[in-house]
Structure formats: structure tokens, C-alpha cells
Motif scaffolding. Structure first.
Motif, mmCIF file in Angstrom:
data_model
loop_
_atom_site.group_PDB
_atom_site.id
_atom_site.type_symbol
_atom_site.label_atom_id
_atom_site.label_comp_id
_atom_site.label_asym_id
_atom_site.label_seq_id
_atom_site.Cartn_x
_atom_site.Cartn_y
_atom_site.Cartn_z
ATOM 1 N N THR A 192 0.813 -1.222 0.000
ATOM 2 C CA THR A 192 0.000 0.000 0.000
ATOM 3 C C THR A 192 0.841 1.265 0.000
ATOM 4 O OG1 THR A 192 -0.167 -0.146 2.397
ATOM 5 C CG2 THR A 192 -1.998 -1.041 1.116
ATOM 6 N N LEU A 193 2.089 1.180 0.480
ATOM 7 C CA LEU A 193 2.949 2.352 0.448
ATOM 8 C C LEU A 193 3.492 2.622 -0.943
ATOM 9 C CD1 LEU A 193 5.193 2.565 3.621
ATOM 10 C CD2 LEU A 193 3.088 3.760 3.077
ATOM 11 N N LEU A 194 3.369 1.643 -1.830
ATOM 12 C CA LEU A 194 3.901 1.788 -3.178
ATOM 13 C C LEU A 194 2.807 2.084 -4.186
ATOM 14 C CD1 LEU A 194 6.358 -1.244 -3.050
ATOM 15 C CD2 LEU A 194 6.822 1.139 -2.474
ATOM 16 N N THR A 195 1.555 2.143 -3.729
ATOM 17 C CA THR A 195 0.436 2.442 -4.612
ATOM 18 C C THR A 195 -0.252 3.712 -4.142
ATOM 19 O OG1 THR A 195 -1.106 1.120 -3.291
ATOM 20 C CG2 THR A 195 0.076 -0.010 -5.070
ATOM 21 N N HIS A 218 5.841 9.980 4.622
ATOM 22 C CA HIS A 218 5.993 9.398 3.293
ATOM 23 C C HIS A 218 6.319 10.530 2.324
ATOM 24 C CE1 HIS A 218 5.054 7.285 -0.450
ATOM 25 N NE2 HIS A 218 5.099 6.158 0.238
ATOM 26 N N LEU A 219 7.173 10.253 1.359
ATOM 27 C CA LEU A 219 7.660 11.314 0.488
ATOM 28 C C LEU A 219 6.621 11.789 -0.521
ATOM 29 C CD1 LEU A 219 11.257 9.925 -0.177
ATOM 30 C CD2 LEU A 219 10.488 11.562 1.558
ATOM 31 N N GLN A 220 5.661 10.928 -0.880
ATOM 32 C CA GLN A 220 4.648 11.319 -1.862
ATOM 33 C C GLN A 220 3.220 11.330 -1.315
ATOM 34 O OE1 GLN A 220 6.843 8.557 -2.995
ATOM 35 N NE2 GLN A 220 8.278 10.125 -3.706
ATOM 36 N N LYS A 221 2.898 10.433 -0.403
ATOM 37 C CA LYS A 221 1.525 10.346 0.118
ATOM 38 C C LYS A 221 1.327 11.403 1.199
ATOM 39 C CE LYS A 221 0.711 5.559 -0.971
ATOM 40 N NZ LYS A 221 -0.482 4.749 -0.895
ATOM 41 N N PRO A 222 0.455 12.367 0.985
ATOM 42 C CA PRO A 222 0.381 13.554 1.852
ATOM 43 C C PRO A 222 0.178 13.279 3.333
ATOM 44 C CG PRO A 222 -0.886 13.899 -0.150
ATOM 45 C CD PRO A 222 -0.482 12.462 -0.148
ATOM 46 N N ARG A 223 -0.728 12.363 3.696
ATOM 47 C CA ARG A 223 -1.064 12.161 5.109
ATOM 48 C C ARG A 223 -0.568 10.822 5.651
ATOM 49 N NH1 ARG A 223 -5.595 14.546 2.975
ATOM 50 N NH2 ARG A 223 -6.661 12.538 2.776
ATOM 51 N N HIS A 267 4.979 1.419 12.881
ATOM 52 C CA HIS A 267 3.637 1.647 12.350
ATOM 53 C C HIS A 267 3.693 2.488 11.075
ATOM 54 C CE1 HIS A 267 1.431 1.150 16.506
ATOM 55 N NE2 HIS A 267 2.115 0.078 16.144
ATOM 56 N N VAL A 268 2.786 2.186 10.159
ATOM 57 C CA VAL A 268 2.544 3.025 8.990
ATOM 58 C C VAL A 268 1.082 3.410 9.043
ATOM 59 C CG1 VAL A 268 2.627 3.205 6.488
ATOM 60 C CG2 VAL A 268 4.257 1.715 7.665
ATOM 61 N N TRP A 269 0.800 4.706 8.963
ATOM 62 C CA TRP A 269 -0.583 5.131 9.130
ATOM 63 C C TRP A 269 -0.911 6.349 8.272
ATOM 64 C CZ3 TRP A 269 -0.403 9.890 11.927
ATOM 65 C CH2 TRP A 269 0.791 10.118 12.643
ATOM 66 N N ASP A 270 -2.179 6.400 7.878
ATOM 67 C CA ASP A 270 -2.710 7.479 7.038
ATOM 68 C C ASP A 270 -4.049 7.866 7.641
ATOM 69 O OD1 ASP A 270 -4.025 8.987 5.029
ATOM 70 O OD2 ASP A 270 -2.868 8.004 3.457
ATOM 71 N N TRP A 271 -4.111 9.057 8.216
ATOM 72 C CA TRP A 271 -5.328 9.424 8.927
ATOM 73 C C TRP A 271 -6.406 9.946 7.980
ATOM 74 C CZ3 TRP A 271 -1.387 13.075 8.588
ATOM 75 C CH2 TRP A 271 -1.757 14.376 8.289
ATOM 76 N N VAL A 272 -7.638 9.856 8.446
ATOM 77 C CA VAL A 272 -8.786 10.356 7.688
ATOM 78 C C VAL A 272 -8.889 11.857 7.889
ATOM 79 C CG1 VAL A 272 -11.291 10.318 7.461
ATOM 80 C CG2 VAL A 272 -10.034 8.189 7.827
ATOM 81 N N GLN A 273 -8.913 12.600 6.808
ATOM 82 C CA GLN A 273 -9.050 14.059 6.911
ATOM 83 C C GLN A 273 -10.474 14.404 7.318
ATOM 84 O OE1 GLN A 273 -6.504 15.874 6.646
ATOM 85 N NE2 GLN A 273 -7.147 17.966 6.323
ATOM 86 N N PRO A 274 -10.649 15.183 8.411
ATOM 87 C CA PRO A 274 -11.991 15.538 8.849
ATOM 88 C C PRO A 274 -12.762 16.292 7.779
ATOM 89 C CG PRO A 274 -10.362 16.062 10.533
ATOM 90 C CD PRO A 274 -9.609 15.716 9.288
ATOM 91 N N CYS A 275 -14.057 16.148 7.782
ATOM 92 C CA CYS A 275 -14.903 16.870 6.819
ATOM 93 C C CYS A 275 -14.689 18.373 6.993
ATOM 94 C CB CYS A 275 -16.380 16.527 7.031
ATOM 95 S SG CYS A 275 -16.777 14.812 6.691
ATOM 96 N N GLY A 276 -14.646 19.087 5.892
ATOM 97 C CA GLY A 276 -14.463 20.523 5.940
ATOM 98 C C GLY A 276 -13.032 20.950 5.913
ATOM 99 N N LYS A 277 -12.089 19.982 6.007
ATOM 100 C CA LYS A 277 -10.665 20.292 5.939
ATOM 101 C C LYS A 277 -10.163 19.982 4.543
ATOM 102 C CE LYS A 277 -9.943 21.173 10.394
ATOM 103 N NZ LYS A 277 -9.387 22.414 10.922
ATOM 104 N N CYS A 278 -9.265 20.805 4.074
ATOM 105 C CA CYS A 278 -8.692 20.564 2.763
ATOM 106 C C CYS A 278 -7.285 19.994 2.919
ATOM 107 C CB CYS A 278 -8.646 21.836 1.934
ATOM 108 S SG CYS A 278 -7.653 23.147 2.665
ATOM 109 N N TRP A 286 8.535 18.382 8.858
ATOM 110 C CA TRP A 286 7.555 18.968 7.956
ATOM 111 C C TRP A 286 7.031 17.920 6.973
ATOM 112 C CZ3 TRP A 286 5.442 23.623 8.530
ATOM 113 C CH2 TRP A 286 6.142 24.620 9.213
ATOM 114 N N ALA A 287 5.747 18.008 6.668
ATOM 115 C CA ALA A 287 5.174 17.152 5.630
ATOM 116 C C ALA A 287 5.697 17.600 4.275
ATOM 117 C CB ALA A 287 3.649 17.237 5.661
ATOM 118 N N PRO A 288 6.299 16.704 3.488
ATOM 119 C CA PRO A 288 6.836 17.114 2.192
ATOM 120 C C PRO A 288 5.771 17.344 1.137
ATOM 121 C CG PRO A 288 7.192 14.775 2.541
ATOM 122 C CD PRO A 288 6.622 15.313 3.818
ATOM 123 N N ALA A 289 4.579 16.773 1.336
ATOM 124 C CA ALA A 289 3.560 16.862 0.298
ATOM 125 C C ALA A 289 2.254 17.469 0.801
ATOM 126 C CB ALA A 289 3.290 15.463 -0.285
#
Length: 377
Positions: A59-62, A348-353, A365-376, A287-290
Motif C-alpha cells: 500500500t505504500l507503493l500504490t 511518506h515522500l509522496q503520500k500527503p497524510r 507503524h505506517v498510518w494514514d489518517w482520515v481528513q476531517p470533513c471541511g478540511k482541505c 515537515w510534511a513534504p507533500a
């Protein structure tokens, strides 16, 4: 166990992806290497500290999320053993070399990641320093703009650049100060940024060896307070001076600095973290790179906090994290019987969250959080 079960249930709605992996020994570094590989290494005081290059889960490569998957899905691609603890490891861009540092002195070890038909990471050389008996281990940064260089030093008056393969000295900084260093960074092939444990920032230009300019100081604080920094790499071709610098203290203070205006702070905030303990050795800010304006901090407990800094000012008020990863806190006790402490995190260098984080109990751990509604973003 009930708390862990509750967290797992919450994870179904808090995370887009969550992967867990148990290392044989805890690591205090997560370094991206060639081909989206990930390097980790042991930091124990025994002789056999393993250095591993891991193939991340699919999943980190897709680009598409695959859902929750708490499995041992990192694969060991190659590895080696270090006779000393590995406190820092940096991949040398455009090469198959790694540079490591750690106690008991400030020397560096150079490693070769073997060819595809071998699974060995082998030691190839040692870079000794003039102050090789210095007890503080060297902080390091690497670059390949002009050649495979490593920037290294344990104190402000002992900073130098060495060509990795020839071990020739390329640059030595001129400084009358001897403060302990916490973080080093290349801003570009000519410009260096040094952060002292006291929070002092210094800029250096290798074209002007006698020039070491102090940037903004930090708010007055107890002398026991420790600081680290994180730099954000801008887009290809962007000016390094436009990259904000974040500093984090052991009290949870965060400062943002624009290096084009070094006499003032862009922002000052207080992170919502527990009272500092006796050690600040795992402080980490990045800092987040993406993802514009986002940063993460760890090293206070078993959590990683993510903040959106775009609304920050210089008031110093408490900042509200937009997400807290609590997974390591439910992983059981660390080796000393204490609750696990997050030792490092990276984006992650390309996946924003998407972030990777490790803790003192050996969890990765590898994790990608759900962006709350109303957040860009």
C-alpha cells in the motif's frame, strides 16, 4: 486490553490505512533509501545492532488505500550488523552507500548496500574525526549535489563536511562556540543549517569558511531545556531561503523561522504534550513534504501529534493538533517496563497524510489518517 480494543475500534474511522510491524529490536531512525526502501537499525549497547533495509508494504507503493491491515507486511531485503549502537543513519543520494553514527565517539561508519544478488549490508570504511575521542556522537546529514558528502559534528566548533568515498575533508566550520548540536541539515549544496541543543540556529556558507551567522534565538527558557529542528525541502528549483524551519523544545514549544528574516519568529506555539521527562533524546519534529504547512512531533510519550501551522501567529498560545496517533501507546510495555515511547517518525515522500513511526518496544507503524470533513489538503 480494553483500551487497546477501544483504540482498534476507533481506528476503523480514524485511519485510511494502518499497518503494524514488530522489529527484533527498537530503532531510533527511519530513513528512506533508494527505490522507496526503508532503513532501520538497533540502538542497544550490545555488540549486535542490526541494520536492515526493508521493502514497505504494497500500500505504500500504490496511490490507493487498501484499508486496515495490521500484519507483518514489511519484508527484509538486506541487512548487516554494527558493533556499536546506531543513533543516526543517512542514505547518500545517488549511491548505494549509508552513513551511520552513534556512541561511544563522533566517528562515522560507511556501509555498502550490496548488489541485487546479495542480501548483505557491509561495512566499508570509517571516517575518523580530529576529535575522535569526543564522547558525544556525531549528528549527520548527506547530499550528492557536488559529490557524495556527509555533514557531521557533535559540537558547534567541530562541524565539517567529508567526501564519503575518499574520506577527504571538504569544509570545516569556523566557530568560537562549543555548544552541543542536536540537528544538522544541508539547505543546498552551499548552505548549511546547524541547530544547537540550546535552540540556537546558525547558518554557514561553505564558500565563506569564516562565516557562521547566528539566526533567531529562542524564547528564554530553563537551561535544561533541549531543542531540535526540522527543515522542509521545497519544490525542485525553489530557493532554500523560502523553506521554513521548525524548532521543538523538550517543553513542547514550537517556533517557525523564515531564514530570509532571521531576526524574527514567524510563529510561536505550545504543543499539547505531557510534562517533559528527564530525557529529550527522542525529540523529533518534521515537515510534511507533500502537504503545505503541516508538521508532526514526537518523543514525549507513545503518541505522534500532527499540526496545521497555517493559522499560527507569534502569540505562543496552545496549538490544537489535527490528529494524534496513539497506536504505540497501546502496544504494551517497553524493555524497561515503562510504557512505549515513540523514538522517531517520518513522512511518506509522496503520500500527503501517510507517516511511519517507531517506538521503544520495537513496534513500527505506517498510518494514514482520515481528513476531517471541511478540511482541505
Amino acid at each position: 486490553m480494553e483500551a487497546a480494543d477501544e483504540w482498534l475500534l476507533q481506528s476503523l474511522r480514524l485511519y485510511r490505512d494502518l499497518h503494524t510491524f514488530e522489529l527484533q529490536a527498537p530503532t531510533r531512525l527511519i530513513e528512506w533509501a533508494c527505490g522507496n526502501r526503508v532503513c532501520v537499525a538497533g540502538y542497544g549497547q550490545s555488540d549486535g545492532n542490526e541494520i536492515l533495509q526493508l521493502i514497505p508494504p504494497p500500500t505504500l507503493l500504490t496511490k490507493e488505500a487498501q484499508g486496515l491491515c495490521p500484519e507483518r507486511d514489511f519484508k527484509v531485503e538486506c541487512g548487516g550488523f554494527s558493533e556499536r549502537p546506531v543513533y543516526s543513519l543517512k542514505y547518500v543520494p545517488d549511491t548505494s552507500l549509508l552513513v551511520t553514527s552513534g556512541p561511544p565517539d563522533s566517528s562515522l561508519q560507511v556501509w555498502q548496500v550490496s548488489a541485487e544478488d546479495s542480501d548483505v549490508i557491509k561495512s566499508v570504511s570509517t571516517i575518523a574525526t580530529e576529535n575522535g575521542t569526543e564522547q558525544s556522537w556525531a549528528k549527520i546529514a548527506t547530499i550528492s549535489a557536488r559529490g557524495p558528502w556527509v555533514l557531521h559534528g557533535s559540537r558547534l566548533d567541530r562541524v565539517q563536511i567529508t567526501e564519503v568515498e575518499s574520506r577527504k575533508n571538504v569544509y570545516t566550520a569556523a566557530s568560537r562556540g562549543s555548544e552541543e548540536l542536536s540537528t544538522l541539515a544541508f539547505l543546498d549544496c552551499n548552505t548549511l543549517l546547524l541547530c544547537c541543543a540550546t535552540g540556537r540556529l546558525c547558518l554557514a556558507d561553505i564558500r565563506q569558511p569564516q562565516s557562521l551567522m547566528e539566526a533567531t534565538s529562542v524564547p528564554s527558557a530553563p537551561c535544561t531545556e533541549q531543542w531540535c529542528m526540522g527543515t522542509r525541502h521545497g519544490a525542485q528549483g525553489s530557493e532554500p531561503s523560502s523553506q521554513p524551519v521548525a524548532r521543538l523544545s523538550s517543553r513542547g514549544l514550537l517556533t517557525l523561522t523564515d531564514l530570509r528574516k532571521t531576526s524574527e519568529l514567524v510563529a510561536l506555539a505550545k504543543a499539547r504534550v505531557p510534562s517533559p521527562g528527564s530525557s529529550a533524546e527522542f525529540l523529533c519534529v518534521s515537515w510534511a513534504p507533500a502537504l503545505e504547512g503541516y508538521l508532526a512531533i514526537s518523543g514525549f510519550d507513545g503518541t505522534v501529534h500532527v499540526y496545521d501551522t497555517q493559522s499560527w501567529d507569534s502569540s505562543g498560545r496552545e496549538a490544537e493538533p489535527i490528529f494524534i496517533h496513539k497506536g504505540h501507546a497501546f502496544g504494551g510495555a517497553g524493555g524497561s517496563g515503562d510504557p512505549p515511547l515513540v523514538t522517531v517518525h517520518t513522512w511518506h515522500l509522496q503520500k500527503p497524510r501517510t507517516l511511519l513511526s517507531a517506538a521503544s518496544d520495537g513496534s513500527l507503524h505506517v498510518w494514514d489518517w482520515v481528513q476531517p470533513c471541511g478540511k482541505c489538503g
